[in-house]
Design an enzyme around this catalytic site. Structure first.
Site, short mmCIF file in Angstrom:
data_model
loop_
_atom_site.label_atom_id
_atom_site.label_comp_id
_atom_site.label_asym_id
_atom_site.label_seq_id
_atom_site.Cartn_x
_atom_site.Cartn_y
_atom_site.Cartn_z
CB SER A 55 -0.97 0.00 1.18
OG SER A 55 -2.10 -0.80 0.89
CE LYS A 58 -4.47 2.01 -1.09
NZ LYS A 58 -3.83 0.70 -0.89
CB SER A 113 -5.00 1.58 3.12
OG SER A 113 -4.10 1.05 2.18
#
Length: 205
Positions: A55, A58, A113
């Site tokens: 993640s 991102k 997230s």
């Protein structure tokens, strides 16, 4: 003679492992601790070794949103954006036809997230998820993150989706120039209201 601006003059640079401080990083594949004020490298372990970013992908998605988008612009959630192959993927529970601002999507991206929010952002900024991924890779190269390759905007696992600890530093160094990013990573939670496809107000946190 004219002043010359060198690419790395404002960056921490290391070619090998450095242990100028103690760090609990023995179990990590790679790690780095930089003093961004003095450009001093306090700890570096395998910082140029390719790893899966998950993640932390991102961060690049947020950077392109802030560089290319208007935070008050609206985006409509598509069926493609909420179709995720990983059944355990974290989402903001967005539905097809929901309408949110890019600011709301940025908060969903960074606070929970949300993988669906990442896809909506990608379609809004890049015209398609594939188009946005191309932008991600171009931006990474421009930042000097040459050991990075993205295949999606959220970080769900793919063997061709990789980066390095140092490349993540380069990307993060760029995105923290935006006050909106600093604001969103400082909040412990976020509550908002957006419009669903049938015209109802949806409250989310």
């Amino acid at each position: 003679a004219a002043d010359i601006a060198y690419f790395a003059e404002d960056l921490c640079v290391a070619a090998e492992d450095i242990k100028a401080m103690e760090a609990e990083a023995a179990d990590g594949l790679s790690a780095c601790f930089f003093c961004v004020d003095t450009k001093e490298i306090l700890y570096a372990k395998n910082i140029h070794g390719q790893v899966y970013p998950a993640s932390t992908t991102k961060i690049m998605t947020a950077l392109l949103l802030l560089e290319q988008g208007d935070l008050e612009a609206q985006a409509t959630v598509s069926k493609t954006a909420i179709t995720l192959n990983d059944s355990g993927a974290t989402t903001a529970k967005l539905k097809e036809g929901d309408i949110l601002t890019l600011r709301q999507l940025l908060y969903a991206l960074m606070t929970v997230s949300a993988n669906d929010a990442a896809n909506v952002i990608a379609e809004k900024i890049g015209g398609s998820i594939e188009g946005f991924v191309g932008m991600m890779n171009e931006r990474a190269a421009a930042l000097g993150a040459t050991n990075t390759h993205f295949v999606n905007p959220h970080g769900l696992h793919h063997e061709d989706h990789y980066t390095t600890a140092y490349d993540l530093y380069l990307i993060f160094q760029e995105v923290i120039k935006y006050d909106a990013f600093l604001e969103v990573i400082r909040v412990p939670s976020y509550e908002t209201t957006y419009m669903s496809a049938d015209g109802r107000e949806v409250s989310a946190s």
